[in-house]
Motif scaffolding. Structure first.
Motif, mmCIF file in Angstrom:
data_model
loop_
_atom_site.group_PDB
_atom_site.id
_atom_site.type_symbol
_atom_site.label_atom_id
_atom_site.label_comp_id
_atom_site.label_asym_id
_atom_site.label_seq_id
_atom_site.Cartn_x
_atom_site.Cartn_y
_atom_site.Cartn_z
ATOM 1 N N ALA A 19 -11.049 -17.110 -44.688
ATOM 2 C CA ALA A 19 -10.400 -17.741 -43.540
ATOM 3 C C ALA A 19 -8.902 -17.451 -43.559
ATOM 4 C CB ALA A 19 -10.648 -19.250 -43.546
ATOM 5 N N ALA A 20 -8.300 -17.542 -44.767
ATOM 6 C CA ALA A 20 -6.841 -17.379 -44.893
ATOM 7 C C ALA A 20 -6.385 -15.970 -44.531
ATOM 8 C CB ALA A 20 -6.398 -17.720 -46.312
ATOM 9 N N ALA A 21 -7.309 -15.001 -44.642
ATOM 10 C CA ALA A 21 -6.950 -13.612 -44.341
ATOM 11 C C ALA A 21 -6.859 -13.377 -42.839
ATOM 12 C CB ALA A 21 -7.978 -12.670 -44.959
ATOM 13 N N GLN A 22 -7.282 -14.362 -42.061
ATOM 14 C CA GLN A 22 -7.269 -14.192 -40.600
ATOM 15 C C GLN A 22 -6.210 -15.058 -39.940
ATOM 16 O OE1 GLN A 22 -11.351 -14.853 -39.674
ATOM 17 N NE2 GLN A 22 -11.898 -12.972 -40.735
ATOM 18 N N ASP A 23 -5.672 -14.513 -38.866
ATOM 19 C CA ASP A 23 -4.622 -15.239 -38.158
ATOM 20 C C ASP A 23 -5.259 -16.176 -37.130
ATOM 21 O OD1 ASP A 23 -2.106 -15.988 -37.425
ATOM 22 O OD2 ASP A 23 -1.753 -14.246 -36.136
ATOM 23 N N THR A 24 -5.893 -17.213 -37.639
ATOM 24 C CA THR A 24 -6.539 -18.210 -36.774
ATOM 25 C C THR A 24 -5.962 -19.577 -37.164
ATOM 26 O OG1 THR A 24 -8.256 -18.572 -38.431
ATOM 27 C CG2 THR A 24 -8.730 -16.914 -36.744
ATOM 28 N N PRO A 25 -6.212 -20.610 -36.374
ATOM 29 C CA PRO A 25 -5.685 -21.926 -36.757
ATOM 30 C C PRO A 25 -6.170 -22.344 -38.148
ATOM 31 C CG PRO A 25 -6.417 -21.972 -34.481
ATOM 32 C CD PRO A 25 -6.816 -20.628 -35.027
ATOM 33 N N LEU A 26 -7.467 -22.106 -38.453
ATOM 34 C CA LEU A 26 -7.983 -22.474 -39.773
ATOM 35 C C LEU A 26 -7.303 -21.637 -40.859
ATOM 36 C CD1 LEU A 26 -10.011 -23.995 -41.635
ATOM 37 C CD2 LEU A 26 -11.627 -22.122 -41.220
ATOM 38 N N GLY A 27 -7.200 -20.329 -40.604
ATOM 39 C CA GLY A 27 -6.577 -19.424 -41.574
ATOM 40 C C GLY A 27 -5.151 -19.836 -41.892
ATOM 41 N N ARG A 28 -4.385 -20.134 -40.853
ATOM 42 C CA ARG A 28 -2.986 -20.533 -41.071
ATOM 43 C C ARG A 28 -2.916 -21.864 -41.815
ATOM 44 N NH1 ARG A 28 -2.415 -18.044 -35.959
ATOM 45 N NH2 ARG A 28 -2.776 -20.005 -34.859
ATOM 46 N N ALA A 29 -3.910 -22.730 -41.583
ATOM 47 C CA ALA A 29 -3.895 -24.047 -42.240
ATOM 48 C C ALA A 29 -4.223 -23.945 -43.734
ATOM 49 C CB ALA A 29 -4.882 -24.990 -41.547
ATOM 50 N N VAL A 30 -5.102 -23.019 -44.117
ATOM 51 C CA VAL A 30 -5.528 -22.990 -45.528
ATOM 52 C C VAL A 30 -4.735 -22.029 -46.408
ATOM 53 C CG1 VAL A 30 -7.872 -23.776 -45.061
ATOM 54 C CG2 VAL A 30 -7.431 -21.327 -45.191
ATOM 55 N N LYS A 31 -4.090 -21.029 -45.806
ATOM 56 C CA LYS A 31 -3.404 -20.003 -46.613
ATOM 57 C C LYS A 31 -2.386 -20.574 -47.611
ATOM 58 C CE LYS A 31 -1.319 -15.374 -46.070
ATOM 59 N NZ LYS A 31 -1.319 -15.173 -47.480
ATOM 60 N N PRO A 32 -1.557 -21.544 -47.217
ATOM 61 C CA PRO A 32 -0.592 -22.069 -48.194
ATOM 62 C C PRO A 32 -1.275 -22.639 -49.441
ATOM 63 C CG PRO A 32 -0.135 -22.941 -45.997
ATOM 64 C CD PRO A 32 -1.428 -22.201 -45.910
ATOM 65 N N TYR A 33 -2.503 -23.076 -49.314
ATOM 66 C CA TYR A 33 -3.208 -23.663 -50.454
ATOM 67 C C TYR A 33 -3.864 -22.581 -51.307
ATOM 68 C CZ TYR A 33 -2.383 -27.852 -47.779
ATOM 69 O OH TYR A 33 -1.763 -28.855 -47.091
ATOM 70 N N THR A 34 -4.596 -21.671 -50.658
ATOM 71 C CA THR A 34 -5.294 -20.659 -51.461
ATOM 72 C C THR A 34 -4.293 -19.745 -52.165
ATOM 73 O OG1 THR A 34 -5.556 -19.287 -49.484
ATOM 74 C CG2 THR A 34 -7.438 -20.632 -50.126
ATOM 75 N N ASP A 35 -3.110 -19.553 -51.584
ATOM 76 C CA ASP A 35 -2.105 -18.699 -52.231
ATOM 77 C C ASP A 35 -1.500 -19.347 -53.460
ATOM 78 O OD1 ASP A 35 -2.370 -16.612 -50.537
ATOM 79 O OD2 ASP A 35 -0.509 -16.933 -49.418
ATOM 80 N N THR A 36 -1.416 -20.667 -53.466
ATOM 81 C CA THR A 36 -0.674 -21.337 -54.536
ATOM 82 C C THR A 36 -1.561 -22.101 -55.507
ATOM 83 O OG1 THR A 36 -0.430 -23.310 -53.181
ATOM 84 C CG2 THR A 36 1.340 -21.676 -53.048
ATOM 85 N N GLY A 37 -2.863 -22.207 -55.222
ATOM 86 C CA GLY A 37 -3.765 -22.894 -56.146
ATOM 87 C C GLY A 37 -3.829 -24.396 -55.954
ATOM 88 N N ARG A 38 -3.082 -24.909 -54.945
ATOM 89 C CA ARG A 38 -3.223 -26.349 -54.674
ATOM 90 C C ARG A 38 -4.491 -26.565 -53.860
ATOM 91 N NH1 ARG A 38 0.860 -28.037 -51.171
ATOM 92 N NH2 ARG A 38 1.232 -25.841 -50.712
ATOM 93 N N LEU A 39 -5.034 -27.789 -53.913
ATOM 94 C CA LEU A 39 -6.267 -28.056 -53.180
ATOM 95 C C LEU A 39 -5.985 -28.193 -51.683
ATOM 96 C CD1 LEU A 39 -8.165 -30.670 -55.397
ATOM 97 C CD2 LEU A 39 -8.428 -28.185 -55.309
ATOM 98 N N ALA A 40 -6.812 -27.537 -50.882
ATOM 99 C CA ALA A 40 -6.717 -27.681 -49.421
ATOM 100 C C ALA A 40 -7.141 -29.116 -49.064
ATOM 101 C CB ALA A 40 -7.633 -26.659 -48.758
#
Ligand code: AMP
Length: 169
Positions: A19-40
């Motif tokens: 999801a994070a690899a895509q420029d969608t509302p969900l992708g933009r919402a989860v990327k900060p978490y998957t990149d840094t290891g914090r829980l979404a």
């Protein structure tokens, strides 16, 4: 196990990274978490999982990998499974020491291409695991048997134990 028993393997981490690899509302919402290891956020992950396990390919069973990771997610999962009529889910704890986890994450870092696979983020992920995720073991132990598998063996050894577990009714 997926191939042998025809059940779907669902990794929340993989779903969220896709999801994070895509420029969608969900992708933009989860990327900060998957990149840094914090829980979404729970609401988001629970909604993604609810959608996933109601797909037709999950009718014969599924393995959830990386979910639930908080007590709130575990409670939501119990409700989702009740609604789906799943009666006897199994809970498996794959036990690995912190040091071995860091060592493995470090050694796969070059090939996984994951922004969170390095020693600094790995230690943060472990802190989050102990704070947020470990309490779900107590949640399950109060309700049902938790199978503990020693995750420090080789891939073959761990797979073999999984297969045996699946073969036991
Ligand atoms: P994983 O591949 O399981 O290590 O997950 C990678 C990343 O995805 C985690 O560090 C979190 O940012 C996110 N993630 C995966 N599963 C969950 C979950 N159940 N709840 C919250 N965040 C999750």
């Amino acid at each position: 196990v997926q191939e042998q028993f025809g059940v779907v393997h669902i990794s929340t981490g993989q779903l969220l990274r896709n999801a994070a690899a895509q420029d969608t509302p969900l992708g933009r919402a989860v990327k900060p978490y998957t990149d840094t290891g914090r829980l979404a956020p729970d609401e988001l992950v629970i909604a993604v999982m609810e959608d996933r396990i109601t797909q037709p390919d999950c009718a014969e069973g599924f393995i959830l990998d990386g979910f639930p990771r908080t007590v709130a997610q575990a409670e939501a999962l119990t409700e989702m499974l009740d609604n789906k009529g799943v009666t006897a889910p199994r809970v498996i704890e794959l036990a690995v020491s912190d040091e071995e986890a860091v060592r493995r994450i470090n050694s796969r870092g070059q090939t996984s291409g994951r922004a969170d696979d390095n020693e600094v983020v790995a230690r943060e992920r472990l802190d989050i695991y102990h704070q947020e995720t470990e309490p779900i073991l107590a949640y399950y132990r109060g309700r049902q048997h938790v199978h503990v598998i020693n995750g420090e063996g080789t891939i073959e050894e761990v797979s073999e134990i999984f297969v045996q577990l699946f073969e036991t009714p």
